[in-house]
Design a protein around this motif. Structure first.
Motif, PDB file in Angstrom:
ATOM      1  N   ASP A 144       0.802  -1.235   0.000  1.00  0.00           N
ATOM      2  CA  ASP A 144       0.000   0.000   0.000  1.00  0.00           C
ATOM      3  C   ASP A 144       0.833   1.283   0.000  1.00  0.00           C
ATOM      4  O   ASP A 144       0.325   2.355  -0.315  1.00  0.00           O
ATOM      5  CB  ASP A 144      -1.071  -0.018   1.096  1.00  0.00           C
ATOM      6  N   ASP A 145       2.142   1.172   0.279  1.00  0.00           N
ATOM      7  CA  ASP A 145       2.990   2.374   0.191  1.00  0.00           C
ATOM      8  C   ASP A 145       3.117   2.883  -1.247  1.00  0.00           C
ATOM      9  O   ASP A 145       3.530   4.020  -1.462  1.00  0.00           O
ATOM     10  CB  ASP A 145       4.394   2.085   0.748  1.00  0.00           C
ATOM     11  N   GLN A 146       2.751   2.031  -2.211  1.00  0.00           N
ATOM     12  CA  GLN A 146       2.909   2.420  -3.617  1.00  0.00           C
ATOM     13  C   GLN A 146       1.640   3.008  -4.237  1.00  0.00           C
ATOM     14  O   GLN A 146       1.637   3.415  -5.399  1.00  0.00           O
ATOM     15  CB  GLN A 146       3.347   1.208  -4.461  1.00  0.00           C
ATOM     16  N   LEU A 147       0.548   3.064  -3.456  1.00  0.00           N
ATOM     17  CA  LEU A 147      -0.728   3.498  -4.044  1.00  0.00           C
ATOM     18  C   LEU A 147      -0.660   4.923  -4.598  1.00  0.00           C
ATOM     19  O   LEU A 147      -1.199   5.209  -5.672  1.00  0.00           O
ATOM     20  CB  LEU A 147      -1.861   3.391  -3.014  1.00  0.00           C
ATOM     21  N   ASN A 189       6.444   2.249  11.510  1.00  0.00           N
ATOM     22  CA  ASN A 189       7.109   2.286  10.200  1.00  0.00           C
ATOM     23  C   ASN A 189       6.877   0.968   9.501  1.00  0.00           C
ATOM     24  O   ASN A 189       6.840  -0.075  10.145  1.00  0.00           O
ATOM     25  CB  ASN A 189       8.622   2.431  10.370  1.00  0.00           C
ATOM     26  N   LYS A 190       6.827   1.032   8.165  1.00  0.00           N
ATOM     27  CA  LYS A 190       6.679  -0.235   7.469  1.00  0.00           C
ATOM     28  C   LYS A 190       8.023  -0.966   7.430  1.00  0.00           C
ATOM     29  O   LYS A 190       9.078  -0.336   7.484  1.00  0.00           O
ATOM     30  CB  LYS A 190       6.108  -0.027   6.066  1.00  0.00           C
ATOM     31  N   MET A 191       7.953  -2.282   7.364  1.00  0.00           N
ATOM     32  CA  MET A 191       9.185  -3.066   7.205  1.00  0.00           C
ATOM     33  C   MET A 191       9.783  -2.665   5.858  1.00  0.00           C
ATOM     34  O   MET A 191       9.054  -2.517   4.878  1.00  0.00           O
ATOM     35  CB  MET A 191       8.802  -4.552   7.200  1.00  0.00           C
TER      36      MET A 191
HETATM   37 MG    MG Z   1      10.307   1.118  -0.832  1.00  0.00          MG
END
Ligand code: MG
Ligand code: ATP
Length: 320
Positions: A144-147, A189-191
């Protein structure tokens, strides 16, 4: 359905990359008309790296794809830098992309806190749009960080079509259930490969046990899913659920009255068992397959598709 996705060769792949992206790739390659999986080496050089180790790092990512089940008979496995049409199309898109679409993006704002600010970081989503659109892909399996980056791709599609005529179709993200696995140290934070420590897909059983033991937990002692109040234990429950297939409620029931440390010990074993077949397959492939050869074969095919799109684009723009 045409699929494109990729992972930066910026370090060793972790459970988040697997659960958020690669797991879906393997399923999607069965249904797709075309699936292209890319080692995003040009994206990787936007953050610090060691040129002496880089080539092997790239091959290692391709090896991980193969070990996870990406099948070169069904999918193309490519290195971004070997298909020059990606960067050519990115240049073209640069000329129609307002800077204001890019400099507000959360990933960019986050990155410039820690690294020197350069054009590559700002321009990352434009190259990503080109990665996708050069193959006219319409489904992009991502975490979802790429949305927000997919949104930029769709803005570029609209603008290009408006300026030069209908050329590209809108793109849909395809989110996995594990689209956001958080760091074990800081569950806010995301991994990630370049940030907080995660569980690497090739971690030894010992390393996994140690990392899970040291993973941050929340205050209190109940094993209960509550993303807001108990982000750390919720993340561990998520991982347990995704790897074991057990429902979260069932896991909560099983651990009622039990300690965090008991839960963590069991979770470590779930992870170790889950990764074992992947690790065995990886070792076999490393021994028996020429990863670089698989890549070059795929790249020959990818270049044909990419060149066709680029020709159409250049024609509609009056370049040729
Ligand atoms: Mg990345
Ligand atoms: P880096 O720190 O180098 O950016 P990364 O772990 O963020 O590494 P990327 O190469 O940027 O990995 O992303 C590859 C794919 O993995 C993308 O689809 C991304 O959305 C997905 N992904 C990355 N981190 C996670 C995560 N923690 N949980 C789920 N999916 C993730």
């Amino acid at each position: 359905m045409k699929i494109l996705s990729g992972i930066r060769s910026s370090g060793i792949l972790h459970l988040g990359n697997y659960l958020g992206a690669i797991k879906n790739w393997v399923e999607l390659q069965e249904k797709a008309d075309k699936a292209i999986y890319m080692v995003a080496d040009y994206h990787a050089i936007t953050t610090p790296y060691d040129p002496k180790k880089f080539k092997n790092q790239v091959l290692d990512v391709a090896l991980d794809y193969l070990a996870a089940g990406v099948d070169p008979k069904k999918s193309l496995l490519i290195r971004q830098s070997q298909i020059p049409q990606h960067t050519e199309l990115a240049w073209i898109f640069n000329t129609i992309t307002p800077v204001s679409w890019l400099n507000r993006l959360p990933t960019y704002q986050e990155q410039i806190k820690n690294s020197p600010n350069h054009m590559g970081l700002l321009d990352y989503p434009v190259l990503m749009a080109a990665d996708i659109l050069i193959y006219k892909a319409n489904v992009v399996p991502v975490g979802d960080d790429q949305l927000a980056h997919i949104d930029v791709t769709n803005e570029i599609v609209k603008k290009f079509n408006h300026m030069f005529g209908e050329t590209f179709e809108p793109v849909k993200p395809y989110l996995a259930e594990g689209a956001r696995i958080m760091s074990l140290k800081n569950p806010n934070n995301k991994m990630s490969k370049t940030g907080d420590e995660g569980i690497a897909l090739n971690d030894s059983a010992e390393a996994i046990r140690e990392k899970i033991k040291r993973a941050t937990t929340d205050s209190g002692s109940e094993i209960k899913f509550d993303r807001e109040k108990k982000p750390a234990i919720s993340n561990l429950l998520d991982i347990y659920h995704l790897l074991s297939g057990k429902k979260i409620e069932k896991i909560e029931d099983d651990y009622e009255g039990k300690s965090y440390s008991q839960f963590k010990e069991d979770l470590a074993e779930v992870i170790v068992d889950y990764l074992k077949p992947f690790q065995q397959k990886r070792a076999e492939i490393e021994e028996n397959m020429e990863v670089e050869l698989i890549l070059t074969e795929s790249e020959k095919n990818a270049i044909i598709i990419a060149e066709k799109t680029l020709k159409t684009v250049k024609t509609s723009m009056g370049l040729i």
